[in-house]
Write a protein that holds these residues in place. Structure first.
Motif, mmCIF file in Angstrom:
data_model
loop_
_atom_site.group_PDB
_atom_site.id
_atom_site.type_symbol
_atom_site.label_atom_id
_atom_site.label_comp_id
_atom_site.label_asym_id
_atom_site.label_seq_id
_atom_site.Cartn_x
_atom_site.Cartn_y
_atom_site.Cartn_z
ATOM 1 N N GLU A 1 2.749 9.351 4.902
ATOM 2 C CA GLU A 1 3.449 9.468 6.081
ATOM 3 C C GLU A 1 2.748 8.332 7.113
ATOM 4 N N LEU A 2 1.591 8.183 7.210
ATOM 5 C CA LEU A 2 0.907 7.405 8.134
ATOM 6 C C LEU A 2 1.310 5.834 7.834
ATOM 7 N N LEU B 1 -3.768 12.587 0.759
ATOM 8 C CA LEU B 1 -2.676 11.573 0.124
ATOM 9 C C LEU B 1 -1.278 11.687 0.590
ATOM 10 N N SER B 2 -0.991 13.038 0.700
ATOM 11 C CA SER B 2 0.493 12.982 1.444
ATOM 12 C C SER B 2 0.505 12.660 3.131
ATOM 13 N N VAL C 1 0.772 -1.128 -0.030
ATOM 14 C CA VAL C 1 0.165 -0.045 -0.080
ATOM 15 C C VAL C 1 0.908 1.417 -0.128
ATOM 16 N N ALA C 2 2.126 1.246 0.709
ATOM 17 C CA ALA C 2 2.766 2.386 0.869
ATOM 18 C C ALA C 2 3.473 2.678 -0.513
ATOM 19 N N ARG C 3 3.945 1.632 -1.305
ATOM 20 C CA ARG C 3 4.569 1.809 -2.588
ATOM 21 C C ARG C 3 3.558 2.540 -3.429
ATOM 22 N N TYR C 4 2.296 2.096 -3.276
ATOM 23 C CA TYR C 4 1.225 2.506 -4.219
ATOM 24 C C TYR C 4 0.856 4.083 -3.865
ATOM 25 N N LEU C 5 0.888 4.332 -2.568
ATOM 26 C CA LEU C 5 0.408 5.630 -2.358
ATOM 27 C C LEU C 5 1.748 6.807 -2.637
ATOM 28 N N VAL C 6 2.973 6.142 -2.516
ATOM 29 C CA VAL C 6 4.077 6.992 -3.011
ATOM 30 C C VAL C 6 4.209 7.097 -4.365
ATOM 31 N N LYS C 7 3.687 6.264 -5.250
ATOM 32 C CA LYS C 7 3.482 6.338 -6.547
ATOM 33 C C LYS C 7 2.794 7.411 -7.019
ATOM 34 N N LEU C 8 1.502 7.244 -6.325
ATOM 35 C CA LEU C 8 0.158 8.435 -6.518
ATOM 36 C C LEU C 8 0.781 9.655 -6.274
ATOM 37 N N ASN C 9 1.457 9.697 -5.120
ATOM 38 C CA ASN C 9 1.903 10.941 -4.686
ATOM 39 C C ASN C 9 2.761 11.741 -5.591
ATOM 40 N N VAL D 1 -9.788 7.626 -5.552
ATOM 41 C CA VAL D 1 -10.096 7.539 -4.268
ATOM 42 C C VAL D 1 -10.716 6.162 -3.844
ATOM 43 N N MET D 2 -11.531 5.641 -4.518
ATOM 44 C CA MET D 2 -12.028 4.494 -4.202
ATOM 45 C C MET D 2 -11.126 3.348 -4.278
ATOM 46 N N LEU D 3 -10.078 3.256 -4.889
ATOM 47 C CA LEU D 3 -8.990 2.303 -5.326
ATOM 48 C C LEU D 3 -8.277 2.294 -3.968
ATOM 49 N N ILE D 4 -7.938 3.955 -3.631
ATOM 50 C CA ILE D 4 -7.026 3.846 -2.236
ATOM 51 C C ILE D 4 -7.977 3.475 -1.091
ATOM 52 N N ARG D 5 -9.191 3.566 -1.122
ATOM 53 C CA ARG D 5 -9.836 3.084 0.314
ATOM 54 C C ARG D 5 -10.012 1.583 0.160
ATOM 55 N N ALA D 6 -9.969 1.134 -1.297
ATOM 56 C CA ALA D 6 -10.150 -0.414 -1.040
ATOM 57 C C ALA D 6 -8.565 -1.075 -0.613
ATOM 58 N N LYS D 7 -7.589 -0.394 -1.187
ATOM 59 C CA LYS D 7 -6.268 -0.935 -0.787
ATOM 60 C C LYS D 7 -6.042 -0.653 0.823
ATOM 61 N N VAL D 8 -6.238 0.372 1.280
ATOM 62 C CA VAL D 8 -6.008 0.624 2.628
ATOM 63 C C VAL D 8 -7.057 -0.169 3.584
ATOM 64 N N SER D 9 -8.255 -0.203 3.158
ATOM 65 C CA SER D 9 -9.248 -0.997 4.143
ATOM 66 C C SER D 9 -8.665 -2.362 4.147
ATOM 67 N N ARG D 10 -8.263 -3.027 2.955
ATOM 68 C CA ARG D 10 -7.858 -4.432 2.947
ATOM 69 C C ARG D 10 -6.618 -4.514 4.057
ATOM 70 N N ALA D 11 -5.696 -3.790 3.911
ATOM 71 C CA ALA D 11 -4.525 -3.569 5.057
ATOM 72 C C ALA D 11 -5.168 -3.687 6.399
ATOM 73 N N SER D 12 -6.195 -2.686 6.396
ATOM 74 C CA SER D 12 -6.851 -2.758 7.686
ATOM 75 C C SER D 12 -7.339 -4.192 8.345
ATOM 76 N N CYS D 13 -8.248 -4.698 7.315
ATOM 77 C CA CYS D 13 -8.748 -5.788 7.715
ATOM 78 C C CYS D 13 -7.714 -7.025 8.106
#
Length: 210
Positions: free
Chosen positions: A116-117, A111-112, A88-96, A175-187
């Motif tokens: 960090e989170l 996103l920024s 997820v972090a790699r994906y977020l960094v790429k988007l950022n 945003v929907m894709l970010i939410r899906a990836k982050v939520s899966r990590a949370s699960c």
């Protein structure tokens, strides 16, 4: 020293439950079709988790090594969570790094913040894995407490990331894709925490003193 963090999770629980259930449904489909997820050991280990079918799918490769040892399952759960968080972090960094003109100022800030989170979450998961690799019966109570703190902090980081995207009206698909990836990590993090708690209630029979 374990970090201080907010105990209240502010993620929209309906969204998180929906995404985790959707992922779990896909896992259940794999289970129904047979394969490694039918293994008794992984099913027994995952019986304590909230997202059981997702747990079975993600931890099935560890079944032959872990068998019925709670300490090994807890390590496997955190290891898988760490890999997920890094992805997820790699994906977020790429988007950022990509300047998408559809993003507004609040979107860019969210996103920024997420970058960090998830950096923080990865550190917390490394701390958790380090503890699990050096468990001792003499200090187990303290270690379990630290594990709960670090893993709960990682969950809070994911929740805070999602919170930043509430009400976003631009870049909806992204945003929907970010939410899906982050939520899966949370699960998956939630499942790892459940496996640690199972270890805590197991009587620590599989933990060796150095």
């Amino acid at each position: 020293m374990a970090p201080k963090f907010a105990n209240k999770h502010s993620t929209p629980l309906i969204l998180l439950a929906y995404i985790c259930t959707t992922v779990a449904f896909a896992a259940r489909s794999v289970t129904a079709n047979g394969g490694a997820t039918g293994d008794k050991y992984v099913r027994d280990a995952c019986s304590v988790t909230r997202y059981r079918n997702l747990c079975i799918r993600s931890l099935a490769p560890f079944s032959s090594a872990a068998k019925d040892r709670p300490v090994v399952w807890a390590r496997a759960g955190v290891s898988v969570t760490l890999s997920e968080a890094k992805g997820v972090a790699r994906y977020l960094v790429k988007l950022n790094r990509y300047n998408n003109p559809t993003r507004g100022r609040s979107y860019k800030a969210a996103l920024s913040d997420c970058v960090e989170l998830f950096g923080n979450a990865i550190d917390e998961l490394h701390q958790s894995l380090g503890i699990l690799r050096n468990l001792s019966k003499r200090t187990l109570g303290t270690q379990i407490g630290d594990l709960n703190t670090w893993l709960s902090a990682a969950l809070t980081d994911a929740d805070t990331c999602l919170e930043g995207f509430q009400g976003q009206k631009r870049g909806i698909k992204e945003v929907m894709l970010i939410r899906a990836k982050v939520s899966r990590a949370s699960c998956i993090t939630s499942n790892a925490l459940a496996l640690v708690n199972k270890l805590a209630s197991s009587g620590f029979g599989s933990v060796a003193d150095p």
